[in-house]
Design a protein around this motif. Structure first.
Motif, short mmCIF file in Angstrom:
data_model
loop_
_atom_site.label_atom_id
_atom_site.label_comp_id
_atom_site.label_asym_id
_atom_site.label_seq_id
_atom_site.Cartn_x
_atom_site.Cartn_y
_atom_site.Cartn_z
N GLU A 7 8.77 7.12 6.31
CA GLU A 7 9.02 8.55 6.50
C GLU A 7 10.21 9.03 5.68
O GLU A 7 10.20 10.15 5.16
CB GLU A 7 9.20 8.84 7.98
CG GLU A 7 7.91 8.67 8.77
CD GLU A 7 8.06 8.94 10.26
OE1 GLU A 7 9.22 8.96 10.74
OE2 GLU A 7 7.03 9.12 10.93
N LYS A 8 11.21 8.18 5.53
CA LYS A 8 12.35 8.52 4.68
C LYS A 8 11.90 8.71 3.23
O LYS A 8 12.45 9.53 2.49
CB LYS A 8 13.42 7.44 4.76
CG LYS A 8 14.70 7.76 4.01
CD LYS A 8 15.75 6.67 4.19
CE LYS A 8 17.02 7.01 3.43
NZ LYS A 8 18.06 5.94 3.61
N ALA A 9 10.88 7.97 2.82
CA ALA A 9 10.33 8.08 1.46
C ALA A 9 9.27 9.18 1.35
O ALA A 9 8.65 9.32 0.30
CB ALA A 9 9.74 6.74 1.04
N GLY A 10 9.06 9.91 2.42
CA GLY A 10 8.09 11.00 2.39
C GLY A 10 6.66 10.57 2.59
O GLY A 10 5.73 11.29 2.22
N LEU A 11 6.45 9.39 3.19
CA LEU A 11 5.10 8.85 3.39
C LEU A 11 4.69 8.93 4.86
O LEU A 11 5.50 8.66 5.75
CB LEU A 11 5.04 7.39 2.94
CG LEU A 11 5.34 7.12 1.46
CD1 LEU A 11 5.51 5.63 1.22
CD2 LEU A 11 4.23 7.68 0.58
N LEU A 12 3.44 9.28 5.10
CA LEU A 12 2.92 9.29 6.45
C LEU A 12 2.72 7.85 6.93
O LEU A 12 2.12 7.03 6.23
CB LEU A 12 1.59 10.04 6.50
CG LEU A 12 0.84 10.03 7.84
CD1 LEU A 12 1.65 10.71 8.92
CD2 LEU A 12 -0.53 10.70 7.70
N ALA A 13 3.22 7.55 8.13
CA ALA A 13 3.06 6.21 8.70
C ALA A 13 2.92 6.35 10.21
O ALA A 13 3.79 6.94 10.87
CB ALA A 13 4.25 5.34 8.36
N GLU A 14 1.84 5.82 10.76
CA GLU A 14 1.63 5.84 12.20
C GLU A 14 1.39 4.42 12.69
O GLU A 14 0.75 3.61 12.00
CB GLU A 14 0.45 6.74 12.58
CG GLU A 14 0.72 8.21 12.35
CD GLU A 14 -0.36 9.10 12.95
OE1 GLU A 14 -1.21 8.59 13.72
OE2 GLU A 14 -0.35 10.30 12.63
N ASN A 15 1.90 4.13 13.88
CA ASN A 15 1.75 2.82 14.51
C ASN A 15 0.96 2.97 15.81
O ASN A 15 1.22 3.88 16.60
CB ASN A 15 3.11 2.21 14.85
CG ASN A 15 3.99 2.01 13.63
OD1 ASN A 15 3.50 1.73 12.54
ND2 ASN A 15 5.30 2.14 13.81
N LEU A 16 0.03 2.07 16.02
CA LEU A 16 -0.70 2.01 17.28
C LEU A 16 -0.51 0.61 17.84
O LEU A 16 -0.91 -0.38 17.21
CB LEU A 16 -2.18 2.31 17.07
CG LEU A 16 -3.07 2.23 18.32
CD1 LEU A 16 -2.62 3.26 19.36
CD2 LEU A 16 -4.53 2.44 17.96
N ASN A 17 0.12 0.52 19.00
CA ASN A 17 0.35 -0.77 19.64
C ASN A 17 -0.79 -1.01 20.63
O ASN A 17 -0.79 -0.47 21.74
CB ASN A 17 1.71 -0.79 20.35
CG ASN A 17 2.13 -2.20 20.73
OD1 ASN A 17 2.06 -3.12 19.91
ND2 ASN A 17 2.54 -2.39 21.97
N ALA A 18 -1.78 -1.79 20.23
CA ALA A 18 -2.98 -1.96 21.04
C ALA A 18 -3.71 -3.22 20.61
O ALA A 18 -3.52 -3.74 19.51
CB ALA A 18 -3.89 -0.75 20.91
N ALA A 23 0.83 -1.20 0.00
CA ALA A 23 0.00 0.00 0.00
C ALA A 23 0.87 1.26 0.00
O ALA A 23 0.61 2.22 -0.73
CB ALA A 23 -0.93 0.00 1.21
N ALA A 24 1.92 1.24 0.81
CA ALA A 24 2.77 2.42 0.94
C ALA A 24 3.71 2.58 -0.25
O ALA A 24 3.75 3.63 -0.90
CB ALA A 24 3.57 2.35 2.23
N PHE A 25 4.46 1.53 -0.56
CA PHE A 25 5.53 1.66 -1.55
C PHE A 25 5.08 1.31 -2.96
O PHE A 25 5.80 1.59 -3.92
CB PHE A 25 6.73 0.83 -1.12
CG PHE A 25 7.38 1.36 0.13
CD1 PHE A 25 8.28 2.40 0.05
CD2 PHE A 25 7.06 0.84 1.37
CE1 PHE A 25 8.87 2.92 1.21
CE2 PHE A 25 7.64 1.35 2.53
CZ PHE A 25 8.54 2.39 2.45
N GLY A 26 3.88 0.73 -3.09
CA GLY A 26 3.31 0.50 -4.41
C GLY A 26 2.31 1.57 -4.79
O GLY A 26 2.34 2.11 -5.89
N MET A 27 1.42 1.91 -3.85
CA MET A 27 0.37 2.90 -4.12
C MET A 27 0.72 4.31 -3.66
O MET A 27 0.06 5.27 -4.03
CB MET A 27 -0.93 2.49 -3.40
CG MET A 27 -1.42 1.08 -3.67
SD MET A 27 -2.92 0.79 -2.67
CE MET A 27 -2.94 -1.00 -2.60
N ALA A 79 0.45 5.15 -0.42
CA ALA A 79 -0.57 5.45 0.58
C ALA A 79 0.04 5.84 1.92
O ALA A 79 1.08 5.32 2.34
CB ALA A 79 -1.49 4.25 0.77
N ALA A 80 -0.64 6.74 2.61
CA ALA A 80 -0.40 6.96 4.04
C ALA A 80 -1.01 5.78 4.78
O ALA A 80 -2.10 5.32 4.43
CB ALA A 80 -1.04 8.27 4.49
#
Length: 399
Positions: free
Chosen positions: A101-112, A63-67, A69-70
């Motif tokens: 983030e190095k590629a300029g993409l928004l990425a957030e992690n939720l550990n839950a 999703a991130a590196f192909g599309m 996507a955030a």
């Protein structure tokens, strides 16, 4: 500078250690697998439930590196402590975020815990605050041992891997001692079947979509996908005809209900029947690792072996967002058609009788592939990566 020796530990079929440097290298390799295929039009804001490993991680990567996507990922992993290196899934989340983030993409992690209502609320808050208020893609990739009842938190359902109706005896791979052992499982009770459906079925998938709808954070042409499994004839007693198969059919029924709700808005609820792969969960299913060894041996001879990143990247490019959908009579996407083709399965069934405790040896070709993939799930056995790291580097990466 102090150094830490990263010792690989396998107890039975459970990995008890991790090599963060190996996981970082595996992340880079998977990103390269996606990027070499080029970019394609798809999701712009994706929520991945279970994005810390296996098919969920592969979904997030493509999703991130192909599309482009955030991505927002929910995983449930143990973080590192001064006396504990953490789980592989924790590191996968860390290294994915760094690379994105190095590629300029928004990425957030939720550990839950993905099953808890408060996790749904936290995700909705993050979507509104950081993802433009809407998502257009939800991947549900959860393999969990238990789930709390959202109505009665004092009750917990536990999933079981058991046959139905009669006991089952099959060979199971003992990775710690590199041998096959005979295992007998008693049939599941009605309560165990019901509990497994609660944990592994589509009940929570529906709750997620409904919560996101009620919060107004879905675009009209929103897509969601859940991963299912059919498997070959030889694993049917423990999988398709067992508790896991019952749960997958419950999940597929959830998919049909969601599709009826989303279709009028231009959306889709998809179920994908995926291929057999090496995962931390699959290795404990009786007979499954033995089948994988035979399958991998056949695929080594014929070509066509796919790991999760290859499989999901093909699924998304060709079927979810592409024009080459393979769909069965029940409307399910079938990227597993290559594995289940008669040309492959006939040979697999001829190889399986050769894999018994009496004649199994660690140099069996399919076993070596299976073991390597299992080790790499925790960062070991990665070419060029040492099992030593600087203590200061560990602290910098993890805290």
């Amino acid at each position: 500078m102090a150094q830490m020796t990263l010792t690989e530990k396998i107890a039975g079929n459970v990995a008890r250690s991790v090599n963060p440097l190996g996981l970082q290298q595996m992340m880079a390799q998977q990103i390269a697998t996606v990027t070499k295929q080029g970019t394609y039009a798809g999701a712009k804001h994706a929520l991945i439930l279970g994005g810390s490993s296996s098919y969920g991680l592969a979904s997030r990567l493509t999703a991130a590196f192909g599309m482009g996507a955030a991505t927002l990922s929910v995983g449930y992993e143990r973080p590192p402590r001064p006396d504990f290196l953490g789980t592989a899934g924790w590191w996968n989340q860390v290294f994915f975020k760094q690379a994105a983030e190095k590629a300029g993409l928004l990425a957030e992690n939720l550990n839950a815990d993905v099953f808890l209502p408060e996790t749904k609320r936290a995700v909705i808050q993050a979507i509104k605050a950081d993802f433009g208020g809407k998502i257009d893609f939800l991947v549900y990739s959860i393999a969990a041992p238990k789930r709390k009842n959202p109505v009665n938190p004092d009750e917990a359902w536990r999933s079981v891997i058991k046959p139905l109706g009669a006991p089952l005896t099959d060979y199971t791979l003992d990775l710690e001692h590199e041998k096959l052992v005979s295992t007998t499982l008693e049939p599941a009770t009605a309560d165990e079947v019901a509990a497994t459906n609660h944990v592994m079925g589509g009940e929570d998938w529906e709750l997620w979509v409904h919560a996101l709808q009620a919060a107004g954070v879905l675009v009209d042409n929103f897509k969601t996908i859940l991963y299912s499994y059919e498997g070959p004839r030889v694993t049917a007693p423990i999988y398709h005809d067992g508790t896991l198969g019952q749960a997958k059919r419950a999940a597929e029924a959830s998919g049909r209900r969601l599709q009826a709700e989303l279709a009028p808005l231009g959306g889709e609820a998809l179920v994908s029947v995926n291929r057999s792969v090496t995962t931390k969960a699959s290795v404990v299913i009786p007979g499954f690792s033995r089948y994988c060894m035979a399958l991998y041996r056949v695929e080594q001879d014929r070509g066509g072996h796919e790991q999760p990143i290859d499989h999901i990247d093909r699924l998304f490019r060709d079927m979810v967002y592409g024009t080459h959908r393979e769909v069965d009579a029940r409307g399910r996407l079938r990227p597993d058609a290559l594995e289940l083709s008669p040309a492959v399965q006939d040979v697999v069934e001829a190889v399986l009788p050769q894999i018994t405790p009496a004649n199994f040896t660690p140099d069996f070709p399919g076993y070596q592939q299976f073991r390597q993939e299992f080790r790499q799930l925790n960062g070991f056995g990665v070419v060029g990566v040492p099992n030593v790291m600087d203590a200061d580097e560990f602290t910098k990466l993890s805290f």
